[in-house]
Design a protein around this motif. Sequence first.
Motif, PDB file in Angstrom:
ATOM      1  N   THR A  49      89.064 -48.566  -5.844  1.00 34.70           N
ATOM      2  CA  THR A  49      88.615 -49.064  -7.140  1.00 34.70           C
ATOM      3  C   THR A  49      89.467 -50.252  -7.557  1.00 34.70           C
ATOM      4  OG1 THR A  49      90.054 -47.541  -8.293  1.00 34.70           O
ATOM      5  CG2 THR A  49      87.801 -46.812  -7.895  1.00 34.70           C
ATOM      6  N   HIS A  50      88.915 -51.033  -8.433  1.00 39.88           N
ATOM      7  CA  HIS A  50      89.659 -52.153  -9.003  1.00 39.88           C
ATOM      8  C   HIS A  50      90.361 -51.651 -10.262  1.00 39.88           C
ATOM      9  CE1 HIS A  50      87.772 -54.821  -6.209  1.00 39.88           C
ATOM     10  NE2 HIS A  50      86.571 -54.553  -6.655  1.00 39.88           N
ATOM     11  N   THR A  51      91.633 -51.945 -10.376  1.00 42.10           N
ATOM     12  CA  THR A  51      92.407 -51.541 -11.546  1.00 42.10           C
ATOM     13  C   THR A  51      92.758 -52.786 -12.340  1.00 42.10           C
ATOM     14  OG1 THR A  51      93.338 -49.694 -10.319  1.00 42.10           O
ATOM     15  CG2 THR A  51      94.487 -50.351 -12.317  1.00 42.10           C
ATOM     16  N   PHE A  52      92.479 -52.734 -13.638  1.00 40.55           N
ATOM     17  CA  PHE A  52      92.729 -53.887 -14.488  1.00 40.55           C
ATOM     18  C   PHE A  52      93.756 -53.544 -15.552  1.00 40.55           C
ATOM     19  CE2 PHE A  52      88.553 -54.404 -12.693  1.00 40.55           C
ATOM     20  CZ  PHE A  52      88.619 -55.701 -12.212  1.00 40.55           C
ATOM     21  N   THR A  53      94.689 -54.468 -15.743  1.00 41.01           N
ATOM     22  CA  THR A  53      95.736 -54.267 -16.747  1.00 41.01           C
ATOM     23  C   THR A  53      95.653 -55.298 -17.853  1.00 41.01           C
ATOM     24  OG1 THR A  53      97.258 -55.575 -15.407  1.00 41.01           O
ATOM     25  CG2 THR A  53      97.318 -53.188 -15.105  1.00 41.01           C
ATOM     26  N   SER A  54      94.759 -56.282 -17.692  1.00 41.78           N
ATOM     27  CA  SER A  54      94.615 -57.280 -18.757  1.00 41.78           C
ATOM     28  C   SER A  54      93.132 -57.583 -18.978  1.00 41.78           C
ATOM     29  CB  SER A  54      95.361 -58.575 -18.406  1.00 41.78           C
ATOM     30  OG  SER A  54      94.657 -59.315 -17.441  1.00 41.78           O
ATOM     31  N   LYS A  55      92.829 -57.886 -20.214  1.00 40.18           N
ATOM     32  CA  LYS A  55      91.463 -58.230 -20.582  1.00 40.18           C
ATOM     33  C   LYS A  55      91.013 -59.501 -19.864  1.00 40.18           C
ATOM     34  CE  LYS A  55      88.825 -59.552 -24.680  1.00 40.18           C
ATOM     35  NZ  LYS A  55      88.897 -59.711 -26.136  1.00 40.18           N
ATOM     36  N   GLU A  56      91.903 -60.447 -19.708  1.00 40.56           N
ATOM     37  CA  GLU A  56      91.562 -61.709 -19.055  1.00 40.56           C
ATOM     38  C   GLU A  56      91.132 -61.484 -17.602  1.00 40.56           C
ATOM     39  OE1 GLU A  56      94.412 -61.199 -20.842  1.00 40.56           O
ATOM     40  OE2 GLU A  56      93.636 -62.216 -22.618  1.00 40.56           O
ATOM     41  N   LYS A  57      91.865 -60.638 -16.876  1.00 38.90           N
ATOM     42  CA  LYS A  57      91.512 -60.343 -15.476  1.00 38.90           C
ATOM     43  C   LYS A  57      90.182 -59.586 -15.411  1.00 38.90           C
ATOM     44  CE  LYS A  57      95.195 -61.819 -13.247  1.00 38.90           C
ATOM     45  NZ  LYS A  57      95.168 -62.864 -12.257  1.00 38.90           N
ATOM     46  N   LEU A  58      89.964 -58.706 -16.372  1.00 39.36           N
ATOM     47  CA  LEU A  58      88.698 -57.973 -16.414  1.00 39.36           C
ATOM     48  C   LEU A  58      87.540 -58.930 -16.659  1.00 39.36           C
ATOM     49  CD1 LEU A  58      87.058 -55.367 -16.428  1.00 39.36           C
ATOM     50  CD2 LEU A  58      87.594 -55.141 -18.863  1.00 39.36           C
ATOM     51  N   ILE A  59      87.690 -59.861 -17.580  1.00 42.74           N
ATOM     52  CA  ILE A  59      86.637 -60.843 -17.861  1.00 42.74           C
ATOM     53  C   ILE A  59      86.345 -61.679 -16.617  1.00 42.74           C
ATOM     54  CG2 ILE A  59      86.149 -62.984 -19.126  1.00 42.74           C
ATOM     55  CD1 ILE A  59      87.353 -61.658 -21.606  1.00 42.74           C
ATOM     56  N   GLN A  60      87.370 -62.107 -15.923  1.00 42.93           N
ATOM     57  CA  GLN A  60      87.177 -62.877 -14.684  1.00 42.93           C
ATOM     58  C   GLN A  60      86.394 -62.054 -13.655  1.00 42.93           C
ATOM     59  OE1 GLN A  60      91.113 -63.958 -13.407  1.00 42.93           O
ATOM     60  NE2 GLN A  60      91.382 -65.481 -15.029  1.00 42.93           N
ATOM     61  N   ALA A  61      86.758 -60.772 -13.529  1.00 41.36           N
ATOM     62  CA  ALA A  61      86.077 -59.913 -12.565  1.00 41.36           C
ATOM     63  C   ALA A  61      84.630 -59.650 -12.970  1.00 41.36           C
ATOM     64  CB  ALA A  61      86.832 -58.596 -12.421  1.00 41.36           C
ATOM     65  N   VAL A  62      84.394 -59.424 -14.255  1.00 39.66           N
ATOM     66  CA  VAL A  62      83.020 -59.201 -14.740  1.00 39.66           C
ATOM     67  C   VAL A  62      82.173 -60.438 -14.471  1.00 39.66           C
ATOM     68  CG1 VAL A  62      81.606 -58.926 -16.826  1.00 39.66           C
ATOM     69  CG2 VAL A  62      83.569 -57.424 -16.438  1.00 39.66           C
ATOM     70  N   ASP A  63      82.713 -61.607 -14.741  1.00 38.02           N
ATOM     71  CA  ASP A  63      81.968 -62.844 -14.488  1.00 38.02           C
ATOM     72  C   ASP A  63      81.652 -63.007 -13.006  1.00 38.02           C
ATOM     73  OD1 ASP A  63      82.038 -63.389 -17.178  1.00 38.02           O
ATOM     74  OD2 ASP A  63      83.621 -64.908 -17.047  1.00 38.02           O
ATOM     75  N   ALA A  64      82.616 -62.693 -12.165  1.00 38.96           N
ATOM     76  CA  ALA A  64      82.380 -62.781 -10.718  1.00 38.96           C
ATOM     77  C   ALA A  64      81.372 -61.725 -10.282  1.00 38.96           C
ATOM     78  CB  ALA A  64      83.695 -62.614  -9.969  1.00 38.96           C
ATOM     79  N   TYR A  65      81.453 -60.548 -10.880  1.00 42.57           N
ATOM     80  CA  TYR A  65      80.545 -59.458 -10.507  1.00 42.57           C
ATOM     81  C   TYR A  65      79.101 -59.791 -10.853  1.00 42.57           C
ATOM     82  CZ  TYR A  65      78.810 -54.721  -9.802  1.00 42.57           C
ATOM     83  OH  TYR A  65      78.116 -53.633  -9.347  1.00 42.57           O
ATOM     84  N   VAL A  66      78.853 -60.331 -12.030  1.00 46.46           N
ATOM     85  CA  VAL A  66      77.465 -60.642 -12.403  1.00 46.46           C
ATOM     86  C   VAL A  66      76.928 -61.825 -11.605  1.00 46.46           C
ATOM     87  CG1 VAL A  66      77.572 -59.599 -14.682  1.00 46.46           C
ATOM     88  CG2 VAL A  66      78.089 -62.014 -14.437  1.00 46.46           C
ATOM     89  N   THR A  67      77.828 -62.640 -11.066  1.00 44.29           N
ATOM     90  CA  THR A  67      77.395 -63.742 -10.209  1.00 44.29           C
ATOM     91  C   THR A  67      77.006 -63.219  -8.828  1.00 44.29           C
ATOM     92  OG1 THR A  67      78.841 -65.277 -11.367  1.00 44.29           O
ATOM     93  CG2 THR A  67      78.095 -65.940  -9.182  1.00 44.29           C
ATOM     94  N   ASN A  68      77.833 -62.305  -8.268  1.00 47.19           N
ATOM     95  CA  ASN A  68      77.554 -61.762  -6.946  1.00 47.19           C
ATOM     96  C   ASN A  68      78.160 -60.369  -6.812  1.00 47.19           C
ATOM     97  OD1 ASN A  68      76.973 -61.271  -4.294  1.00 47.19           O
ATOM     98  ND2 ASN A  68      78.388 -62.772  -3.465  1.00 47.19           N
ATOM     99  N   PRO A  69      77.432 -59.329  -7.205  1.00 43.94           N
ATOM    100  CA  PRO A  69      77.980 -57.973  -7.141  1.00 43.94           C
ATOM    101  C   PRO A  69      78.252 -57.495  -5.719  1.00 43.94           C
ATOM    102  CG  PRO A  69      75.704 -57.931  -7.905  1.00 43.94           C
ATOM    103  CD  PRO A  69      76.110 -59.363  -7.804  1.00 43.94           C
ATOM    104  N   PHE A  70      77.589 -58.088  -4.739  1.00 39.76           N
ATOM    105  CA  PHE A  70      77.775 -57.659  -3.361  1.00 39.76           C
ATOM    106  C   PHE A  70      79.100 -58.130  -2.771  1.00 39.76           C
ATOM    107  CE2 PHE A  70      73.179 -57.927  -4.077  1.00 39.76           C
ATOM    108  CZ  PHE A  70      72.871 -56.584  -3.902  1.00 39.76           C
ATOM    109  N   ALA A  71      79.787 -58.997  -3.470  1.00 37.09           N
ATOM    110  CA  ALA A  71      81.087 -59.475  -3.005  1.00 37.09           C
ATOM    111  C   ALA A  71      82.202 -58.468  -3.295  1.00 37.09           C
ATOM    112  CB  ALA A  71      81.415 -60.817  -3.660  1.00 37.09           C
ATOM    113  N   PHE A  72      81.881 -57.411  -4.042  1.00 36.69           N
ATOM    114  CA  PHE A  72      82.882 -56.414  -4.425  1.00 36.69           C
ATOM    115  C   PHE A  72      82.774 -55.183  -3.542  1.00 36.69           C
ATOM    116  CE2 PHE A  72      82.805 -59.215  -7.924  1.00 36.69           C
ATOM    117  CZ  PHE A  72      84.024 -59.100  -8.560  1.00 36.69           C
ATOM    118  N   ARG A  73      83.924 -54.579  -3.280  1.00 37.70           N
ATOM    119  CA  ARG A  73      83.967 -53.380  -2.437  1.00 37.70           C
ATOM    120  C   ARG A  73      83.370 -52.163  -3.128  1.00 37.70           C
ATOM    121  NH1 ARG A  73      89.643 -52.272   0.395  1.00 37.70           N
ATOM    122  NH2 ARG A  73      88.824 -50.175   0.306  1.00 37.70           N
ATOM    123  N   CYS A  74      83.434 -52.126  -4.428  1.00 38.39           N
ATOM    124  CA  CYS A  74      82.905 -50.957  -5.120  1.00 38.39           C
ATOM    125  C   CYS A  74      82.126 -51.392  -6.359  1.00 38.39           C
ATOM    126  CB  CYS A  74      84.011 -49.976  -5.479  1.00 38.39           C
ATOM    127  SG  CYS A  74      85.200 -50.595  -6.648  1.00 38.39           S
TER     128      CYS A  74
END
Length: 106
Positions: A49-74
């Motif tokens: 799983t991806h573990t997030f400790t900051s809102k900024e990193k979570l926002i970056q990951a969410v943006d990347a996820y909605v662009t290409n969810p298949f690029a993520f391991r989970c």
Amino acid sequence: EEQNSKKETQSKTIMMRYDYFLSELSAELILFAVVSALVYFLLVRSNATHTFTSKEKLIQAVDAYVTNPFAFRCHIRFWDVSQITDFSHVFDIRRNFRLKRFNQDL
């Protein structure tokens, strides 16, 4: 009588084939269930799983996820966001227009 015997033999043959089909199907379903459980364990439970400790990193990951969810391991629902206390604007469509189409379980 010979005709009845022939029909009985045909019925038995059909039943034997049906029983064989069910046993093969059951074996395949069991194998599928075992493989699915193993994949789930390996990908989700073994620190995949991806573990997030900051809102900024979570926002970056969410943006990347909605662009290409298949690029993520989970899947996003398995992300560890337990250390994030402020989720404001993380899924705001004014911040990222792609979030308008995002509709997945979290």
